[in-house]
Design an enzyme around this catalytic site. Sequence first.
Site, PDB file in Angstrom:
ATOM      1  N   GLY A  15       0.860  -1.317  -0.027  1.00 51.95           N
ATOM      2  CA  GLY A  15      -0.131  -0.196  -0.124  1.00 51.95           C
ATOM      3  C   GLY A  15       0.746   1.235  -0.130  1.00 51.95           C
ATOM      4  N   GLY A  33      -0.103  -5.100   0.589  1.00 47.28           N
ATOM      5  CA  GLY A  33      -1.449  -4.895   0.072  1.00 47.28           C
ATOM      6  C   GLY A  33      -1.668  -5.836  -1.131  1.00 47.28           C
ATOM      7  N   GLU A  45       5.406  -6.156   7.501  1.00 45.57           N
ATOM      8  CA  GLU A  45       4.849  -4.948   8.288  1.00 45.57           C
ATOM      9  C   GLU A  45       5.775  -4.573   9.421  1.00 45.57           C
ATOM     10  OE1 GLU A  45       2.047  -5.935   5.396  1.00 45.57           O
ATOM     11  OE2 GLU A  45       3.132  -7.090   6.518  1.00 45.57           O
ATOM     12  N   ASP A 103      -1.789  -6.815   8.004  1.00 41.48           N
ATOM     13  CA  ASP A 103      -3.129  -6.635   7.680  1.00 41.48           C
ATOM     14  C   ASP A 103      -3.652  -7.309   6.462  1.00 41.48           C
ATOM     15  OD1 ASP A 103      -1.779  -4.624   6.486  1.00 41.48           O
ATOM     16  OD2 ASP A 103      -3.626  -3.198   6.624  1.00 41.48           O
TER      17      ASP A 103
END
Length: 356
Positions: free
Chosen positions: A73, A122, A145, A153
């Site tokens: 992302g 992402g 992450e 996530d």
Amino acid sequence: MTDDVLTRIDGAAGVISLNRPKAIHALTLPMVDAMAEALLGWRNDPAVDLVIIDHAVDPGGDPKLSRGFCAGGDIAFLRNSALNDAGVSGRKFFHDEYRLNHLIAAYPKPVVAFMDGITMGGGVGISGPASYRVATEATRLAMPETGIGLFPDVGGGWYLSRLKGRLGQYLALTGARLDGAECLWAGLATHYLPGAAVAGAKARIAAEPHELLAILHEASTVPPPARIAAHADAIARLFASDSYEDILAALAADGSDFALATLATLATKSPQTCKVALRQLATSLTLPDFAANMVMEYRIASRVLTLPDFAEGVRAVIVDKDNAPQWHPATPEGVTEALLDSIFAALPANEEWTPL
């Protein structure tokens, strides 16, 4: 719409091609919204039998512009939000991105993701929920992450927690990269195709959508041995606990080259993120469905976005590029149960995540 996402109908296939090559197709909010718009438009379209998600290939053949499926992302945007608007625009990004992840997971037609290149963060979020996930020799999949103070996530809690032998906990904590063969072995990919066979497979799928599985099977090849398999027993044993301190102690006590290398890797990661990830994966196993997992992950995202580690982690990796983040809390012991409780707590009813 945005030029960073190209959508078209090819035969009986709706095709979504990520087209932000200089950023390795990292997702922006307009890209997320364009993908969701295309999927919603095709959901009840009788002309579309299935959906293909891939990345656009540079027409000049420059491999540097075609090396990623989706690298994640827009973390620079998210950091800017954390620093300048108290996380408001960042939370909007997460809200819409997670809706896209869930839309793919719940889609009533087959979705085929071609993970032909870098697939991180992402990128895992838009391939993990697909019906079929195609890896190649160019695939490099990771959830990195913990190195930027965020957390794994985009559905990571759901997918990683359900991998065999605590592999998910290992991937979540270390950010280790898997190649295509390892993705197939782990179950993160459903098929392994030579990169040279991808274009032909897509064309056949678009022309003969009802032969999808047969086409993928025929185009598949036997991958090289999965290197991570050699460490599977050690990972299952050393990462058996949901306590981060227990995992670190097990690695230190083991003393093997693999354990010590892993311990050195973990020493560079955000202690807060590592503890969040372990609780996230453990909690996900208790949840009834993917939507409930995304409710949990949005609660986490809405909090960790504005905690110190995220802005500091992105600073160290992509702003100053000194790779020397100063984590806060600095030690696993400093990440208290009370802090974790506050990160996982329910949001006000009008702020909770909801699916499309």
